[in-house]
Design a protein around this motif. Structure first.
Motif, PDB file in Angstrom:
ATOM      1  N   VAL A 227     -24.890   5.462  45.414  1.00 43.27           N
ATOM      2  CA  VAL A 227     -23.465   5.104  45.407  1.00 43.27           C
ATOM      3  C   VAL A 227     -23.017   4.815  43.978  1.00 43.27           C
ATOM      4  N   ARG A 228     -21.934   5.468  43.547  1.00 40.40           N
ATOM      5  CA  ARG A 228     -21.404   5.291  42.191  1.00 40.40           C
ATOM      6  C   ARG A 228     -20.206   4.365  42.139  1.00 40.40           C
ATOM      7  N   VAL A 248     -17.682   6.747  46.232  1.00 40.97           N
ATOM      8  CA  VAL A 248     -18.222   7.909  45.526  1.00 40.97           C
ATOM      9  C   VAL A 248     -19.734   7.795  45.626  1.00 40.97           C
ATOM     10  N   ALA A 249     -20.351   8.762  46.283  1.00 41.56           N
ATOM     11  CA  ALA A 249     -21.796   8.703  46.500  1.00 41.56           C
ATOM     12  C   ALA A 249     -22.310  10.102  46.797  1.00 41.56           C
ATOM     13  N   ARG A 250     -23.633  10.190  46.894  1.00 37.78           N
ATOM     14  CA  ARG A 250     -24.241  11.458  47.258  1.00 37.78           C
ATOM     15  C   ARG A 250     -24.386  11.539  48.774  1.00 37.78           C
ATOM     16  N   TYR A 251     -23.925  12.643  49.322  1.00 38.22           N
ATOM     17  CA  TYR A 251     -24.096  12.922  50.741  1.00 38.22           C
ATOM     18  C   TYR A 251     -24.982  14.162  50.857  1.00 38.22           C
ATOM     19  N   CYS A 256     -20.004  13.262  46.169  1.00 41.20           N
ATOM     20  CA  CYS A 256     -18.729  13.450  46.873  1.00 41.20           C
ATOM     21  C   CYS A 256     -17.825  12.235  46.711  1.00 41.20           C
ATOM     22  N   VAL A 257     -16.522  12.489  46.765  1.00 39.24           N
ATOM     23  CA  VAL A 257     -15.554  11.432  47.032  1.00 39.24           C
ATOM     24  C   VAL A 257     -15.481  11.305  48.542  1.00 39.24           C
ATOM     25  N   ILE A 258     -15.843  10.120  49.052  1.00 43.41           N
ATOM     26  CA  ILE A 258     -15.931   9.915  50.496  1.00 43.41           C
ATOM     27  C   ILE A 258     -14.761   9.062  50.974  1.00 43.41           C
ATOM     28  N   GLN A 296     -18.040  13.817  36.732  1.00 41.62           N
ATOM     29  CA  GLN A 296     -17.064  14.630  37.449  1.00 41.62           C
ATOM     30  C   GLN A 296     -17.520  14.825  38.892  1.00 41.62           C
ATOM     31  N   VAL A 297     -16.552  14.903  39.789  1.00 42.40           N
ATOM     32  CA  VAL A 297     -16.850  15.105  41.214  1.00 42.40           C
ATOM     33  C   VAL A 297     -16.095  16.341  41.693  1.00 42.40           C
ATOM     34  N   GLU A 298     -16.824  17.274  42.258  1.00 39.80           N
ATOM     35  CA  GLU A 298     -16.214  18.518  42.736  1.00 39.80           C
ATOM     36  C   GLU A 298     -16.092  18.592  44.253  1.00 39.80           C
TER      37      GLU A 298
END
Length: 352
Positions: A227-228, A248-251, A256-258, A296-298
């Protein structure tokens, strides 16, 4: 004696042949002499019946439109005061200026984040943000006529069922449940512990209002890590808007922006989430252009949780789809800017 005729073609020439058969069983003659049964359809006007069938079969029966629904609702609930019936679907347009989704000076993160708690930048309207509109406000004020129609139709039906005070209490309960749900999520995400490796005895007791929601997203939380940021403000200085990112975390390994949502009805398809994908793209675009975030988040993720505890639906937005929704967001932002300069612009309550 019974004579059969058959036609035989030989080399293009048609020849009629006759065959004589001797009828030995005369029971058929008895059947022919028996009186006919009276048909109930013998008195039907065949020509009129045929034309009626043709008219029914040739006509197309379409589903109800906003116009027919409006007529039905006016008969049941009274005339519509605010909403205007949409005459036609608006044509999609391209943004006048295609602002970049990613910030060129920053690179897309591929490594695990540095150790430390997730970022949580609080919204402070006193720091030059008093006149910066939020993503929620912009989306609310740029709803299409069709969206407004169905939203108000739902509201009027709920008021007819619950009454004014009942609907007010219902809305307050939904808002309170949403806050409790996000608060419980924030506690989990800020702790840095992964749900997958969590000991069942360590699971905290949640308020009764959110226990079903937490059970609903439990399988999604197993795939969320690194989690960022959580409940953190993002701002796009160039386009002049801001918002609060849920997470903002890894899924499943993808950053991803969650966005966490609650719903009383199943939303198994992305189309069921209405403007939520546009909202996620707007948050991601602001984060990518916000100097407080060095990555950056894509990609995006919309998680819809259910109060009855049924498994949540997780809708992942890959980078190509995020770019499409980013364009849609730019169009809505341009529409909002145009409306602000118009005295007849709609007024909505800003949530965040």
């Amino acid at each position: 004696m019974y004579i059969l005729k058959r036609v035989v073609s030989t080399g293009g020439t048609i020849v009629h042949q006759c065959t004589s058969l001797t009828v030995k069983n005369l029971s058929v003659c008895y059947c022919l002499r028996s009186p006919k049964r009276h048909s109930p359809y013998s008195s039907v006007d065949c020509e009129r019946y045929s034309s009626l069938v043709k008219s029914v079969m040739s006509s197309r029966v379409s589903s109800q439109t906003p116009e027919t629904l409006l007529t039905e609702d006016e008969h049941i609930y009274g005339p519509v005061v605010k909403a205007q019936t949409p005459s036609s679907r608006p044509e999609m347009r391209e943004p006048k200026t295609l602002h970049p989704f990613l910030h060129c000076e920053e690179s897309v993160e591929t490594e695990e984040p540095e150790p430390g708690p997730p970022a949580r930048i609080l919204l402070n309207r006193d720091q030059g943000r008093s006149f910066v509109p939020s993503v929620t406000r912009i989306l609310q004020q740029t709803l299409s006529q069709e969206q407004i129609f169905y939203l108000e139709r739902w509201k009027r039906k709920m008021i007819a069922e619950l009454g004014e005070e009942g609907f007010k209490e219902y809305s307050q309960n939904l808002f309170r449940q949403g806050k409790l749900f996000h608060s419980a999520l924030e506690d989990i995400l800020m702790s840095g512990a992964t749900w997958k490796n969590k000991n069942p005895s360590e699971t905290p007791e949640y308020p009764p209002e959110v226990q079903g929601y937490m059970e609903s997203i439990s399988h999604v939380l197993e795939d969320v890590g690194a989690v960022r940021a959580t409940e953190s403000t993002v701002q796009h200085d160039t386009l002049n808007y801001l918002g609060i990112v849920d997470c903002v975390a890894r899924y499943r390994g993808v950053l991803c922006v969650i966005d966490w949502k609650t719903s009383e009805k199943p939303k198994p398809f992305l189309s069921n989430t209405y403007d939520n994908p546009i909202q996620v793209a707007a948050y991601a675009g602001a984060l990518n252009n916000d100097g407080n975030y060095k990555y950056q988040v894509e990609n995006g993720l919309i998680v819809v949780a259910y109060k009855d505890g049924s498994p949540a639906h997780a809708h992942q937005l890959r980078s190509e789809l995020m770019l499409e929704y980013w364009k849609t967001w730019l169009v809505r932002l341009e529409k909002f800017t145009e409306q602000r300069s118009s005295p007849a612009s709609s007024v909505f309550v800003e949530k965040r």
